[in-house]
Scaffold this active site. Structure first.
Site, short mmCIF file in Angstrom:
data_model
loop_
_atom_site.label_atom_id
_atom_site.label_comp_id
_atom_site.label_asym_id
_atom_site.label_seq_id
_atom_site.Cartn_x
_atom_site.Cartn_y
_atom_site.Cartn_z
N ASN A 9 -17.71 -50.32 16.26
CA ASN A 9 -18.66 -50.89 17.53
C ASN A 9 -19.71 -49.46 16.41
O ASN A 9 -20.13 -48.53 16.88
CB ASN A 9 -18.97 -50.28 18.92
CG ASN A 9 -20.62 -50.41 19.74
OD1 ASN A 9 -21.54 -50.77 19.33
ND2 ASN A 9 -20.68 -49.91 20.52
N TRP A 10 -20.66 -49.98 15.76
CA TRP A 10 -21.80 -50.09 14.87
C TRP A 10 -23.02 -49.52 16.01
O TRP A 10 -24.05 -48.91 14.97
CB TRP A 10 -22.05 -50.90 13.78
CG TRP A 10 -20.90 -51.43 12.80
CD1 TRP A 10 -20.18 -51.01 13.11
CD2 TRP A 10 -21.55 -51.95 11.19
NE1 TRP A 10 -19.28 -51.38 11.71
CE2 TRP A 10 -20.11 -52.09 11.16
CE3 TRP A 10 -22.60 -52.73 11.12
CZ2 TRP A 10 -20.00 -52.96 9.55
CZ3 TRP A 10 -22.24 -52.90 9.89
CH2 TRP A 10 -20.86 -53.74 9.03
N LYS A 11 -23.07 -49.68 17.33
CA LYS A 11 -24.53 -49.23 17.74
C LYS A 11 -25.80 -49.71 16.80
O LYS A 11 -25.20 -51.14 15.83
CB LYS A 11 -24.77 -48.19 18.20
CG LYS A 11 -23.29 -47.98 18.40
CD LYS A 11 -23.64 -46.55 19.53
CE LYS A 11 -21.99 -46.44 20.12
NZ LYS A 11 -22.05 -45.14 20.98
N HIS A 98 -21.20 -51.62 27.60
CA HIS A 98 -20.87 -50.38 26.79
C HIS A 98 -21.42 -49.18 27.93
O HIS A 98 -23.01 -49.77 28.93
CB HIS A 98 -21.65 -50.22 25.61
CG HIS A 98 -21.65 -49.46 25.07
ND1 HIS A 98 -21.97 -48.43 24.79
CD2 HIS A 98 -20.70 -49.17 24.15
CE1 HIS A 98 -21.67 -46.65 24.34
NE2 HIS A 98 -20.26 -47.13 23.95
N GLU A 100 -24.06 -47.06 27.17
CA GLU A 100 -25.13 -47.30 27.04
C GLU A 100 -26.59 -48.22 27.13
O GLU A 100 -27.51 -48.59 27.58
CB GLU A 100 -25.35 -47.12 25.67
CG GLU A 100 -24.63 -45.82 24.38
CD GLU A 100 -23.88 -45.97 23.01
OE1 GLU A 100 -24.36 -47.42 22.61
OE2 GLU A 100 -23.66 -44.92 22.95
N GLU A 170 -14.15 -45.45 28.20
CA GLU A 170 -14.62 -44.72 27.58
C GLU A 170 -15.28 -43.36 28.42
O GLU A 170 -16.29 -44.17 28.99
CB GLU A 170 -15.97 -45.70 26.71
CG GLU A 170 -15.56 -46.86 26.04
CD GLU A 170 -16.26 -46.66 24.90
OE1 GLU A 170 -15.59 -46.38 23.30
OE2 GLU A 170 -17.47 -47.60 25.22
N GLY A 176 -19.72 -39.83 21.45
CA GLY A 176 -21.12 -39.05 20.36
C GLY A 176 -21.06 -38.07 21.13
O GLY A 176 -22.12 -37.78 20.09
N SER A 216 -15.45 -40.32 20.84
CA SER A 216 -14.70 -39.51 19.12
C SER A 216 -13.87 -39.85 18.74
O SER A 216 -13.55 -38.85 18.79
CB SER A 216 -15.03 -38.26 20.15
OG SER A 216 -16.85 -37.99 20.60
N GLY A 237 -17.14 -45.66 17.45
CA GLY A 237 -18.34 -45.78 16.71
C GLY A 237 -18.64 -45.01 15.86
O GLY A 237 -18.89 -45.70 14.92
N GLY A 238 -19.05 -43.49 16.31
CA GLY A 238 -19.18 -42.77 14.89
C GLY A 238 -18.58 -42.97 13.49
O GLY A 238 -18.75 -43.29 12.39
P1 PGA Z 1 -18.44 -42.23 19.32
O1 PGA Z 1 -18.76 -44.24 20.65
O2 PGA Z 1 -17.49 -43.09 18.90
O3 PGA Z 1 -19.31 -42.49 18.56
O4 PGA Z 1 -18.09 -41.84 20.35
C1 PGA Z 1 -18.02 -44.29 21.14
C2 PGA Z 1 -18.49 -45.73 22.01
O5 PGA Z 1 -19.60 -46.51 22.06
O6 PGA Z 1 -17.41 -46.92 21.30
#
Ligand code: PGA
Length: 253
Positions: A9-11, A98, A100, A170, A176, A216, A237-238
């Protein structure tokens, strides 16, 4: 049996050139490894790069997903992207719910349910995110919170429809933040989600649904997380923004 899945997930990250470089690097790294037949890699870039990602994608390497979709079918909804549009671009997956989106854009379980319906009606597989915030875990309410999210977002579906869904657990406090759920915490929640699915749809259906861990996840902890019987992969994500890190997770099974 259910698939092992690693989804990136590049966001809202990367310019066009950076996205191009990352896809190029990922492609050449994926060519070097032989992944198990039951493993699927998915890349979810921002909308403007979806077509470029599709051009890179080759079914044997990775599939492409969107990060969001409209809950409406079509029409005067400026700025929205419909499931029909994604289908017409041959996109296979889409992230929904998600944390977010829930926290910053008011996405509720009802919105999640409407988006899931749109996606399924157009042949896309939803990746539905659930997870508790820190205060909820500290109050030991995480199992109830996730139950409400799973029921509210998904339990209107029939057994054939639910089999198209991927669930991502999640924990919001792990996204993050560098704080990962322990392998035991992940397994415990994944087993809880699977038992909810079994209660509603039967064990056989529940056993077919991939449940991913997100928060993470990195090369150094992926192996331990993925070794759990109910953890079927990760939503990353990251660490999906660097080909080497993402590959380290992809090859962790
Ligand atoms: P993260 O994000 O790996 O940067 O913690 C995961 C996500 O939000 O899907």
């Amino acid at each position: 049996m259910r698939k092992h899945i690693v989804a990136g997930n590049w966001k809202m990250n990367l310019t066009f050139t950076e996205a191009d470089e990352l896809l190029d690097e990922l492609m050449s790294e994926l060519e070097k490894v032989e992944l198990p037949r039951d493993e699927q890699v998915i890349v979810c870039p921002p909308f403007p790069y979806i077509e470029m990602a599709s051009d890179y994608a080759n079914d044997s390497y990775f599939l492409v997903g969107a990060q969001n979709v409209s809950d409406k079918e079509k029409g005067a909804y400026t700025g929205e992207v419909s499931a029909e549009m994604l289908e017409s671009c041959e996109i296979d997956y889409c992230i929904v719910g998600h944390s977010e989106r829930r926290a910053y854009y008011g996405e509720t379980d009802a919105t999640v349910a409407a988006k899931v319906n749109q996606l399924l009606a157009h042949g896309l597989k939803p990746i539905v995110c659930v997870g508790e915030v820190l205060e909820e875990r500290e109050a030991n309410r995480q199992f109830d919170v996730v139950k409400t999210q799973v029921e509210g977002g998904l339990f209107h579906l029939d057994a054939e429809q639910i089999k198209q869904v991927i669930i991502a657990y999640e924990p919001v406090w792990a996204i993050g933040t560098g704080k990962t759920a322990t392998a035991d915490q992940a397994q415990e929640m994944h087993a809880h989600i699977r038992s909810l699915l079994a209660g509603k749809y039967g064990q056989e259906v529940a056993d077919e649904i991939s449940i991913l861990y997100g928060g993470s996840c990195k090369p150094s902890n992926a192996k331990e997380l993925f070794a759990n019987p109910d953890v079927d992969g990760g939503l990353i994500g990251g660490a999906s923004l660097k080909a080497a890190d993402f590959m380290g997770i992809i090859t962790a099974f």
